[in-house]
Write an enzyme that holds these catalytic residues in place. Structure first.
Site, PDB file in Angstrom:
ATOM      1  CD  GLU A 250      -2.184   1.552   2.772  1.00 62.38           C
ATOM      2  OE1 GLU A 250      -2.622   2.690   3.012  1.00 62.38           O
ATOM      3  OE2 GLU A 250      -2.068   0.670   3.627  1.00 62.38           O
TER       4      GLU A 250
ATOM      5  CG  ASP B 132       0.030   7.100  -1.210  1.00 63.54           C
ATOM      6  OD1 ASP B 132      -1.138   7.502  -1.324  1.00 63.54           O
ATOM      7  OD2 ASP B 132       0.980   7.842  -0.905  1.00 63.54           O
TER       8      ASP B 132
ATOM      9  CD  GLU C 191      -3.568   4.317  -1.631  1.00 66.11           C
ATOM     10  OE1 GLU C 191      -3.670   5.516  -1.937  1.00 66.11           O
ATOM     11  OE2 GLU C 191      -3.231   3.932  -0.485  1.00 66.11           O
TER      12      GLU C 191
END
Length: 245
Positions: free
Chosen positions: A53, A57, A129
């Site tokens: 993640e 991002d 993400e």
């Protein structure tokens, strides 16, 4: 054997929805694994989607920024930043995650499952993400760029055309719907002044907590100011982007 086959089929099914392919099933599975599953099944603490993640991002911001820069050649940096802030917010990412039924493919712990993790905005946004991060690690950046911009295109159009870009009440409402909690409640805290020159103080309550106050010469104005404070306090948009609105 059947479990592995089913796992492979589910991952292929998900990737097909976004026009992608990968043979690294373990990596993709990690991107879909919530930390609650790791904890409850006593797995290695790194077998979850948190690190992916973190990477995803950055991948999302890069691709979104590149797409917006090319799509809106006359927009200022401030305009692009505002659109991107909404585009990569949990609200928008949850809409995209739901469009591909991402919740169906997550590995969740028992308690996260019971608490509605498959529809929780924060869980879905993080998993989306993480999936982007996994595909980047797998060397699929060019394909991912095309796939993601296709997913973002209609959202960008809506954000650019919608009053929600500046309508803080709408942003708060979308947030509560994405989190599957009660809609914001606006309460009149105080009314002052003669009938022709009233001043209203409004509070906005989400999930039984006051998250914003606003004052204005009309309830509508006070509502918007309270919602703006709520948007900032909940971290839905950075304060520096909207301080002059």
């Amino acid at each position: 054997m059947n479990d592995n086959r089913n796992k492979t089929q589910k991952i292929n099914e998900l990737l097909t929805k976004i026009g992608m392919h990968s043979d690294n099933y373990e990596l993709i599975e990690n991107s879909l694994t919530h930390s609650s599953y790791t904890f409850e099944n006593k797995l290695c603490p790194l077998i979850n989607n948190e690190r992916l993640e973190f990477l995803g991002d950055a991948v999302l911001k890069l691709i979104a920024s590149d797409y917006l820069l090319k799509r809106f050649p006359t927009y200022t940096e401030g305009d692009l930043t505002k659109i991107r802030a909404i585009l990569i917010s949990d609200v928008t990412l949850t809409k995209i995650a739901n469009s591909i039924d991402l919740g169906k493919y997550l590995r969740l712990g028992f308690h996260e499952e019971k608490l509605g993790g498959r529809t929780r905005a924060s869980t879905l946004a993080c998993a989306f993400e993480a999936l982007l991060g996994a595909l980047y690690v797998d060397g699929k950046f060019n394909e991912l760029h095309l796939s993601l911009t296709n997913l973002l295109e209609s959202e960008v159009t809506e954000i650019d055309q919608s009053a929600a870009k500046h309508n803080f009440k709408a942003i708060l409402q979308e947030y509560t719907q994405a989190e599957a909690i009660d809609l914001p409640i606006y309460n009149v805290v105080k009314e002052e002044g003669p009938p022709h020159n009233r001043t209203f103080e409004i509070e906005v309550v989400i999930n039984d907590e006051v998250c914003g106050f606003g004052t204005g010469k009309s309830k509508k104005e006070a509502h918007q100011k309270a919602a703006k404070m709520g948007v900032i306090s909940l971290g839905l948009l950075p304060e520096e982007l909207i301080k002059n609105e």
